[in-house]
Design a protein around this motif. Sequence first.
Motif, short mmCIF file in Angstrom:
data_model
loop_
_atom_site.label_atom_id
_atom_site.label_comp_id
_atom_site.label_asym_id
_atom_site.label_seq_id
_atom_site.Cartn_x
_atom_site.Cartn_y
_atom_site.Cartn_z
N LEU A 12 0.83 -1.20 0.00
CA LEU A 12 0.00 0.00 0.00
C LEU A 12 0.86 1.25 0.00
CD1 LEU A 12 -2.91 1.03 0.10
CD2 LEU A 12 -2.80 0.89 2.60
N ALA B 52 1.13 1.57 -5.99
CA ALA B 52 -0.13 2.00 -5.37
C ALA B 52 -0.31 3.51 -5.50
CB ALA B 52 -0.15 1.58 -3.91
N ARG C 240 -2.09 -8.09 -1.45
CA ARG C 240 -1.62 -6.72 -1.60
C ARG C 240 -2.49 -5.93 -2.57
NH1 ARG C 240 5.03 -6.59 -1.71
NH2 ARG C 240 5.32 -6.76 0.55
N LYS D 254 -5.70 -4.83 -0.84
CA LYS D 254 -5.53 -3.70 0.06
C LYS D 254 -5.44 -2.38 -0.70
CE LYS D 254 -3.22 -6.25 3.79
NZ LYS D 254 -1.96 -6.41 4.57
N VAL D 255 -4.69 -2.39 -1.80
CA VAL D 255 -4.57 -1.18 -2.61
C VAL D 255 -5.90 -0.82 -3.24
CG1 VAL D 255 -3.46 -0.16 -4.64
CG2 VAL D 255 -2.11 -1.56 -3.06
N ALA E 132 -8.24 0.73 -0.71
CA ALA E 132 -7.84 2.09 -0.36
C ALA E 132 -8.27 3.08 -1.45
CB ALA E 132 -6.34 2.16 -0.14
#
Length: 244
Positions: A15, A20, A42, A45-46, A49
Amino acid sequence: MAANKTALVLGVGPLQGLGAALAQRFATEGLRVFIAGRSPDRLAKVADAIAAKGGSVIPVVADATVEADVVKLFNEAVADGEDLQIAAYNVDSNWSAPLLQTDLDMFTALWKQNSLGAFLFGREAAKYMQAQRHGTIIFTGATASLRAKPPFTAFAVAKAGVRALAQGMAREFGPQGIHVVHAVIDGVIDGERSRGQFARFVTAKGQDGLLQLEAIAETYWQLHLQHPSAWTHEIDLRPYKEPF
């Protein structure tokens, strides 16, 4: 109906990482962003966000060294006739070893993840942008792209290959309306990777000694906005305190 404007970033990891940050910057401009990398966790998560900030994002698990993965990635990104505005190759695999301790597996892996992956990515991006007669392709380079220095000789060979690819593509596809950029990151990026692997080095750099993720991403965006009468092909980015 006008085609959706999209961006594609391959090499999205943590992130707090450049991939990202690039994806977030492009999404902020209203582009539908496809993010790709090898880690589903991963990528999720990106994507979460970016979506939390109102961005449009689609994660795709892909290995840059596998031709079928890269072809599929681009097929998905333009499946509905999207206008591919930006394609950024951000894979940066790097290991250090003196030359006599560099075995064939290490050398080959570095070449694949940097040079070969960039070739596959650049070829597919150019294929779609050629039909559009516009678009920006950006390759993330490193200090090693310009000079080889032990114990990173194998890495430098791989990164120099990416630079050569970018030069050839710029000369071939620039006249067709495709802006090809090679961005040399000459310094340490302030992100999860550097703070986890090189904590002492990060501390030694002190205030303003590291490249900031948002600043790099902003530069990439401004490169995309350049008027075709004044395109930049190669740019080097470093903290003002970094010697060169």
